[in-house]
Design an enzyme around this catalytic site. Structure first.
Site, PDB file in Angstrom:
ATOM      1  N   GLU A  87     -31.756   5.720 -51.417  1.00  0.00           N
ATOM      2  CA  GLU A  87     -31.833   6.571 -52.604  1.00  0.00           C
ATOM      3  C   GLU A  87     -30.488   6.698 -53.312  1.00  0.00           C
ATOM      4  O   GLU A  87     -30.425   6.721 -54.542  1.00  0.00           O
ATOM      5  CB  GLU A  87     -32.378   7.959 -52.226  1.00  0.00           C
ATOM      6  N   HIS A 157     -43.321  15.419 -47.085  1.00  0.00           N
ATOM      7  CA  HIS A 157     -44.075  14.893 -48.228  1.00  0.00           C
ATOM      8  C   HIS A 157     -44.600  16.051 -49.065  1.00  0.00           C
ATOM      9  O   HIS A 157     -45.646  15.951 -49.682  1.00  0.00           O
ATOM     10  CB  HIS A 157     -45.234  14.004 -47.757  1.00  0.00           C
TER      11      HIS A 157
END
Lengths: 352, 476
Positions: A87, A157
């Site tokens: 990321e 999540h």
């Protein structure tokens, strides 16, 4: 799970944007879900600017949520591509690309995984223009990331990390509530000359369906919208939580309480005036978000409104938010700021 | 290098350890170590292997054929007819359980052109440097020295808040800049002001930034030494370490997409290679086939952290191959070697559209910054050795002088002029007023949002009411 299941079955036509409808004139579009609306916006963005790029983990084949479907086939692998699983690399690469005058539209696969890129966002992207005295900027950078609960996402999540980013001067934070809003706000974010973190409510990717105009349109940033008018209490939220709040408004109405509901849309810099005007009318404020209550963006709204509307307030500002725990899997129905919790808080605030 | 090795207990012990380990490994033949050396450094017996002989380098600009640990030996060949058909390419099988060693038996050699006395080592490969260029390079190295000295003193006198010198690393600064095209985009760390100097940033511009005055392009918002220049393709410095590396990959990719005859060039220190962004930057550049030259100034120390506490690899150069990136180790105190290596790397990056990694071996002769006293953690004789015996400016000067291109008279004229100019620049920079207060609120976004307008208004009212509470010299 009742409330959660209820949410997953909802359709979102009633949340259609009056504002969006104005800006898109009377043209009607096809019924689209949220991921398809995002996909349409990305097609338009790539088509309308040859110096725009879409990349991130697994975006080449369409992305794990299908938001980038068909882009690589249409615009080529030089402009739409997979990146290594990293990321900080994705955002750093995007900053470099944007600093050269391109539009870098990057995808972080889940907002839960944005933290390795925190340094690049906070220390680099946000300060790029300021620290160089406006010699350089990376305003072409837009970071898309699915956020929020999905019913079975557990710790990693489900998170709603928006408050971290609202503490960072130099970036904008945008969260849409519906397909039509998502398309217009995403196009605005991509074309905004400042770096934008754009959180997409992943619960709504498939569940929210409404008519979305096919043409290229934009919805202005930093403008909140009153999506339901009322007199007794103001409710402020963003993203997927507005659906739950809307349900609470409907139930409250049955009990004779008239609720005004505001979609903040842009959290940084946020539209204080719209919220202030509403609270001056209703005298009461309730804020709701999925993120943990402590240090959440609700606290900022609460403090600001207390400063501005102290003498108009009939009751303490109420916050119905996530608990101060990590996001829990089997306890999700208890953790969440459900309709029931909101309705309870509406009644206590009105009857204070 | 021998003198210095003898001084370092750490290095001596690590050498002993390596020698010992390699002996054992050779006896047992567990591993076949790659030999990354040039012909004249190898004992003749090594050439009994045709595989090693094929490594002979003929030109420094050519890419050395990589010695391959897993190249098949004759008894493996039959088995190798069977291959693992794996995504990304076939992999041969072996029945020998063999671990790749943690390091080579020999450290990767350091490419150099000039010896310690400034003489060109015979039979060397290098990109020739003519008189005009050589003289300019020397002048800029010497000017950088003068600039560092005077700004350092200015900080000591309390005239600027902070400074950080490039002492000991002048050759990397100037020779790398000289080897680049002005169109190449530089993403600096913070110890490369020489690149900016080479490109034409004036001493006044340096001084204005250090004083954070009205003429500072950064509008006084960052600490001294955080230079940046759009005009000179030099990204504004930020303090965080290694963040510029993945950005350089993105910049390089943009140049590639625009088909520009230019590359991205980014600098980092040895400490920075431990950051995740180092990995991200190299890996992204390799995968995206972006024209980026990564220049690592391995100067032995990251503030007080010695390289032995930073990594266990043979420095940085060996990390290139793991990312699929060509790399070279160069004597960072040899301006001609740095020039040659950077120029060749740049050509490869631009013509072949690929990243290249350069590890420049040098030494941070100065303290980390004016907030640091490096004698607390390193030996004074170590500093002295690098300052005197391995001084990159002196070494280059000897070569330029031996060519008859530079004289004592030139030297004193240059230094006295540079000194004069700098003192004038400092005096002028000190007199400039600061940016007006409104610049505190500008450039956060392209347009000032309402919250900043309100905060600006509130602050201005307060300052006007109680000006004595705030520093003078700001236009409100």
């Amino acid at each position: 799970m009742a409330a959660l299941l209820g949410r997953s079955c909802r359709r979102f036509g009633f949340l259609s944007s009056g504002h969006g409808a104005r800006s898109v004139s009377t043209e009607t579009g096809k019924s689209l879900n949220l991921y398809s609306a995002i996909n349409q916006a990305l097609h338009i963005a790539l088509d309308s600017d040859p110096r725009s790029y879409v990349f991130g983990e697994d975006v080449g084949f369409g992305g794990v949520f299908r938001c980038t479907t068909g882009l690589a086939e249409r615009f080529g692998k030089n402009r739409v591509f997979n990146t290594p699983l990293c990321e900080q690399g994705i955002v750093g690469f995007g900053i470099g690309l944007a600093a050269m005058g391109n539009r870098a539209i990057v995808e972080i696969q889940f907002a839960d995984y944005i933290y390795p890129a925190f340094d690049q966002i906070v220390n680099e992207a946000a300060k790029f223009r300021y620290r160089s005295g406006n010699q350089f900027n990376c305003g072409g950078l837009t970071i898309r990331a699915p956020y929020g609960a999905v019913g079975h996402g557990g710790h990693y999540h489900s998170q709603s990390p928006e408050a971290f980013f609202c503490h960072v001067p130099g970036i904008k934070v945008v969260i849409p509530r519906s397909p039509r809003e998502a398309k217009g706000l995403l196009l605005s974010s991509i074309r905004d000359p400042n770096p934008v973190v754009f959180f997409e409510p992943k619960w709504l990717y498939r569940q929210a369906v409404e008519e979305v105009p096919e043409h290229d349109y934009m919805i202005p940033l930093s403008e909140a919208e009153v999506i339901r008018e009322g007199n007794d209490i103001t409710l402020v939220g963003w993203g997927a939580q507005l659906t739950i709040m809307e349900q609470a408004c409907l139930d409250a109405e049955k009990e004779g309480i008239s609720c005004e509901l505001i979609d903040l849309k842009t959290l940084l810099p946020w539209d204080k005036e719209t919220v202030e005007a509403s609270v001056k009318k209703t005298g009461r404020l309730l804020i709701s978000h999925e993120a943990p209550i402590t240090g959440g963006f609700g606290a900022e709204i609460s403090a600001t409104i207390l400063e501005r509307c102290f003498l108009k307030l009939e009751a303490p500002v109420s916050r119905v938010c996530g608990l101060d725990t990590p996001f829990p899997l089997v306890f999700e129905p208890f953790y969440m700021p459900t309709k029931n919790k909101i309705l309870d808080a509406i009644k206590s605030t009105v009857n204070y | 290098m021998a003198i210095w090795f003898a001084r370092s207990r750490n290095l001596v012990s690590s050498l002993r350890h390596n020698l010992c380990t390699s002996t054992i490994l050779i006896k047992r033949d567990y591993s076949h170590r790659p030999v990354l050396t040039t012909s004249h450094q190898l004992p003749s017996t090594v050439f009994s292997s045709p595989f090693v002989a094929s490594l002979l380098r003929h030109e420094s600009t050519a890419v050395e054929k990589q010695p391959d640990e897993l190249v098949l030996h004759s008894d493996d060949q039959e088995e190798a007819l069977q291959e693992l058909d794996f995504p990304g390419g076939k992999v041969g099988y072996t029945s020998e359980m063999k671990f790749i060693p943690e390091s080579s038996s020999r450290r990767v050699p350091c490419y150099r052109v000039l010896d310690e006395d400034g003489r060109i080592i015979p039979d060397n490969d290098f990109v020739p440097v003519k008189e005009k260029l050589a003289v300019r390079m020397y002048e800029q190295m010497a000017t950088l020295q003068v600039m560092d000295h005077i700004f350092y003193e200015a900080q000591r006198q309390g005239r600027i808040s902070f400074y950080l010198t490039s002492v000991g690393e002048e050759a990397i600064n100037i020779a790398s800049a000289a080897a680049l095209s002005p169109d190449d985009i530089v993403l600096p760390q913070y110890r490369e002001p020489g690149v900016l100097l080479w490109r034409g940033f004036t001493l006044e511009e340096f001084a204005n930034q250090c004083f954070g005055n009205k003429a500072d392009y950064g509008k006084g918002r960052q600490m001294p030494i955080h230079y940046g220049s759009n005009r000179l393709n030099y990204f504004t410095i930020s303090s965080p370490i290694a963040t510029q590396l993945p950005q350089a990959a993105g910049v390089g990719y943009s140049l590639k997409m625009e088909k520009k005859n230019a590359c991205a060039v980014t600098f980092i220190g040895d400490g920075g290679t431990s950051e995740g962004d180092f990995h991200a930057g190299l890996n992204f550049a390799a995968v995206m086939e972006a024209p980026v030259v990564f220049i690592c100034r391995n100067n032995g120390w990251a503030i007080s952290t010695h390289i032995s506490e930073q990594f266990r690899s043979d420095g940085i150069v060996v990390k290139g191959q793991a990312y699929g990136i060509r790399s070279i180790r160069v004597d960072g105190n040899d301006a001609l070697a740095v020039y040659s290596a950077v120029r060749s790397a740049r050509e490869m990056a631009v013509t072949e559209q690929r990243p290249v990694l350069i590890e420049a071996m040098t030494y941070r002769v100065g303290h980390h910054s004016t907030s640091d006293d490096s004698t607390k953690y390193r030996a004074a004789d170590e500093i002295q050795y690098w300052k005197m015996s391995r001084n990159p400016v002196n070494r280059f000067r000897k070569w330029v002088e031996d060519n008859g291109w530079w004289s004592e008279e030139d030297e004193s004229k240059l230094r006295s002029n540079a000194r004069k100019q700098l003192l004038q620049a400092i005096q002028a920079a000190e007199k400039w007023e600061k940016q007006p207060l409104t610049e505190l609120f500008n450039d956060v976004y392209d347009v000032k949002p309402k919250n900043l307008e309100e905060q600006e208004l509130g602050l201005k009212e307060l300052v006007e009411k109680q000006p004595q509470e705030y520093p003078p010299g700001f236009h409100v």
